[in-house]
Structures are given as C-alpha cells and as structure tokens.
Design an enzyme around this catalytic site. Structure first.
Site, PDB file in Angstrom:
ATOM      1  N   LYS A 163       0.846  -1.195   0.000  1.00 61.96           N
ATOM      2  CA  LYS A 163       0.000   0.000   0.000  1.00 61.96           C
ATOM      3  C   LYS A 163       0.880   1.243   0.000  1.00 61.96           C
ATOM      4  O   LYS A 163       1.916   1.278   0.677  1.00 61.96           O
ATOM      5  CB  LYS A 163      -0.919  -0.018   1.227  1.00 61.96           C
ATOM      6  CG  LYS A 163      -1.954   1.108   1.247  1.00 61.96           C
ATOM      7  CD  LYS A 163      -2.891   0.947   2.432  1.00 61.96           C
ATOM      8  CE  LYS A 163      -3.938   2.044   2.491  1.00 61.96           C
ATOM      9  NZ  LYS A 163      -4.876   1.874   3.631  1.00 61.96           N
TER      10      LYS A 163
ATOM     11  N   SER B 252      -9.582   1.741   2.640  1.00 62.13           N
ATOM     12  CA  SER B 252      -8.757   2.539   1.751  1.00 62.13           C
ATOM     13  C   SER B 252      -7.687   1.726   1.030  1.00 62.13           C
ATOM     14  O   SER B 252      -7.017   2.228   0.143  1.00 62.13           O
ATOM     15  CB  SER B 252      -8.078   3.646   2.562  1.00 62.13           C
ATOM     16  OG  SER B 252      -7.227   3.091   3.556  1.00 62.13           O
TER      17      SER B 252
ATOM     18  N   SER C 162      -9.990  -0.631   6.849  1.00 63.87           N
ATOM     19  CA  SER C 162      -9.420  -0.417   5.520  1.00 63.87           C
ATOM     20  C   SER C 162      -8.675  -1.601   4.929  1.00 63.87           C
ATOM     21  O   SER C 162      -8.276  -1.555   3.768  1.00 63.87           O
ATOM     22  CB  SER C 162      -8.506   0.815   5.530  1.00 63.87           C
ATOM     23  OG  SER C 162      -9.273   1.979   5.685  1.00 63.87           O
TER      24      SER C 162
END
Length: 435
Positions: A30, A105, A129
């Site tokens: 990420k 996210s 997330s």
C-alpha cells in the site's frame, strides 16, 4: 490488467534475493508504507514526488522472507475513504465488477490480489481499511491486534487506531504473511510487551499463525452480535448466515450476544480519527514535508496554497478534526468520543467472557457502484459500522469470503479477543473449507 483496474500508483520490482517462507511470492505494498528508493505518495498530490530514504519494518521483513515487491498499490488519499475513489491518481476498479469500487482505503492492495496481479499484499486498517476491500474483492484480510505488527514506516493517519495488515487469496497465505511481519520492533514502542502487561514476551514470538489455519472449530463458541446484523442488506445477511451455519455442522456452537455500544461506534471513531488526522497532517506545510507552493517571503500564502494539494475528503476530515479539538469543543466532542471508545471495549470484553469469537458481515452492503458514495460522504462513513468498533477496542479481526450475492463478493468478519489471531484464523479457515 493492472493498468485497466488502476491497481498501482507506482509499478516497480524490488527483489532482495532472500530465501525464506515467502520465496517466489509477489507482494503489493500500500502506498502509505515507506519503501526505500521507491516513491510513496499516500494517494495524494501532496506527496506525489516523495521518495523515502528507508523501508518500513513490514517491508524489510516481507522482503527478508523472500517476497518480491511488484508495486505500490493505489489507495484512498492518506487512507481517508471506503472506496479507493479519493486517490489523486484515479479510482481503482473492482476485479469482480469493474463498474464497482474495490472498497478502501486499501483497495489497490485487495484488488491486486483478487486480479492475480500480486500473490500477497499489505494494507493498513484504521477503521476497516483492510477488511472492507477484502470483503468487496472476495479475498482474505487480517486486521491484527494493535501492537502485534510494527507501524514504523507507516505514514500516520490516526496513530491510536491503525495497524498494518496482510491480504491474500487464502487464509493460510494471509496468515503466513502475518507470521513474516509480526513481532517486536525497537523502533515502535507499541510492539514492546517484555516488561509490561501480562506478557513476558511479544505474543507473536511463540506463535505460528499459518499453522492455525486448520479448520478445526469443534467446540468453538461463536457469538452473533445482533447489532452488527441490524440494518444490513438482506442479501448480505443471508449469505453470511449460510456461511456461519456451515460451521455448526463442524462442531461449533452459535449464541446471540449484544454489543449495545456499537450503535455509537461510528460517531466516536470519526471524531477520534479526524482529530488525530488533523494533528498528524499538520506536518505537511510545504516546509517540513510535501509539495510547496513556493511563495518567497510570505509563509502564510505558501502554507495556504500548499494545503490546496489535499483532496476534498482529506480537507473535510482535517477541518472536522480541528473543530473537535478546538477550545470549547474538546470536552463536548473528543472527550465524549473517548468515553464511548471505553464503553465499546467493555462490551467486547464482556462478550469474550462467553464466546471464543464474534461473527458478523464484514460490510453491511454490497460493493458500491463507482461514484455512488462520493456525493454523500455520510453514506460512506456509515458503511464502516461493522468494522470501526474493532479498531476502537484494538482487537484482531479477519474478513473471509462467505460467498456471493447477485454475483458480488460478500465478506464474513470474525473478531477475536486481544492477541486472539489464532482463533479467528482457525474460524476463517473453516469457512473457507466449507464455502
């Protein structure tokens, strides 16, 4: 495939040539997790050109275990979103249905695994997330107990809530990545348990999480929190109920429990998260970090124009967080949110005196259509109703595919007591076997 789905912000291969349990596996990172020499943007124009001089601890450990990084995964800007549509680099699409969001996210991370563009992925989970995109994309995601995994090298959003977590296509592979990244870190005090608490060493040091994926739930008591089913889409509830029912034939027992405090969890979560975000993102001023508007001699103008690099959702959360912390409102909002957080933790503690794990839909809805929630931020916030309580209580949770509804993935969430990762992994692997 990665271009069509917009999975990565930066595609770059890093292979340290190490031999280990993850040898031969590719991993997406990420883009809020620092990677030495590879830009780390947090999905924001503010950090569009930022290249960290060091690796996050989790990156060091994953690469040392033999994994090969293949790219920095797309994400909601600074982790603020539930759909991966607030990224400054465009939305990621869901491999299960390209007209729908992958969740957020950590949407790029989960979508990369679901699309076969990476074997493994790392995300961060502040209020769901990791679990939300795992559910929406039909993969497995674990939010570890706070302190199990080092946060060193994670660009902070809300320090007291967030944890880095693994994503993979199977429970065992997800647990194997957790084995590689978990453990104490001298650079992160939240991972130290050698002199405090009831532990004489860090809980991960004597644990084999991958071995717990044995599907043995005989004698396990599974709590069903009614509050986490109320109001959920009927198709989601039916799919999750069927998956939970499959465990009863394997010797598990289900009992209803109540968590009355979770009705206030979303409100408490967003007050705390936005307040911490307001504080954390103050450093991006064009002087210390981030893009600079560059007005000579006028710092106020430089600061104001520099902050224009933030997107609408990030600005919204900074403003709300600053308001909640301002003089005259701290006790009215932030203090009450912390009181609600303590209440949530008490409810979970009471439930775990009766049951081994708690089960619920990961997300109460099916994946949104692209653009559906952007016009109504409140809809996006309320979608986190089942995931945010776990972060408030600093507990572990896993999302495992429960099946599909109308052809779209549905996730089943198991929540465990503090450092109960083995139990939730065992329960999730039983669902995986049955479904």
């Amino acid at each position: 495939m990665s271009t069509d789905l917009n999975l990565y912000i930066t595609e770059e291969t890093v292979d340290r040539g190490a031999e280990g349990p993850l040898a031969g596996e590719t991993i997406a990172i990420k883009d809020n997790i620092s990677t030495e020499g590879v830009r780390t943007t947090c999905g924001s124009e503010m950090l569009a050109d930022y290249v960290p001089p060091y690796d996050a601890t989790v990156v060091e450990r994953a690469l040392a275990a033999g994994a090969t990084m293949v790219g920095k995964a797309n994400m909601d800007e600074f982790g603020m979103g539930t759909t991966t549509e607030t990224s400054a680099f465009g939305p990621t699409r869901n491999p299960a249905d390209t007209d729908r969001v992958p969740g957020g996210s950590s949407g790029g991370s989960a979508a990369a695994v679901a699309a076969g563009a990476a074997d493994l992925a790392l995300g961060s989970d502040t209020g769901g997330s990791v679990r939300c995109p795992a559910a929406f994309c039909g993969v497995v995601g674990i939010k570890p107990t706070y302190g199990l995994v080092s946060r060193y090298g994670l660009v902070a959003y809300a320090n007291s809530l967030e944890q880095i977590g693994p994503i993979a296509s199977t429970v065992e592979d997800t647990a194997a990545l957790l084995d590689a990244i978990a453990g104490p870190d001298e650079r992160d005090a939240t991972t130290r348990y050698d002199e405090i608490d009831e532990f004489d060493r860090h809980p991960a040091e004597a644990t084999d999480y991958a071995a717990a994926a044995d599907g043995d739930v005989d004698g396990m008591t599974i709590g069903i929190p009614t509050e986490l089913f109320d109001g959920a889409d009927e198709r989601v509830v039916e799919t999750v109920d069927h998956a939970i029912g499959s465990l009863e034939s394997r010797g598990a027992e289900t009992v209803e429990v109540s968590l009355p405090s979770v009705d206030h969890a979303v409100q408490a979560y967003y007050v705390i998260a936005m307040s911490e975000a307001s504080s954390n993102l103050a450093r991006f001023d064009g002087v210390r970090y981030g893009h600079s508007a560059g007005h000579d001699g006028n710092w106020n103008e430089t600061f104001a124009e520099t902050r224009e690099a933030f997107g609408a959702e990030v600005k919204r959360r900074i403003l709300l967080g600053t308001y909640a912390l301002s003089e005259g409102y701290h006790d009215k909002y932030y203090k009450k949110a912390q009181d609600a957080r303590a209440w949530v933790k008490q409810d979970f503690d009471a439930a775990f005196e009766e049951v081994d794990v708690l089960a619920s839909p990961t997300m109460p809805v099916l994946p949104f259509e692209l653009g559906e929630s952007l016009e109504d931020p409140l809809q996006m916030y309320l979608a986190d109703a089942n995931t945010t309580p776990v972060n408030l209580a600093n507990l572990p949770a896993i999302s495992v595919p429960a099946g599909t509804a109308d052809g779209l993935p549905v996730g089943l969430q198991f929540v465990g007591p503090r450092f109960g990762e083995e139990t939730i992994i065992r329960a999730a692997s039983a669902v995986e076997d049955a479904v």
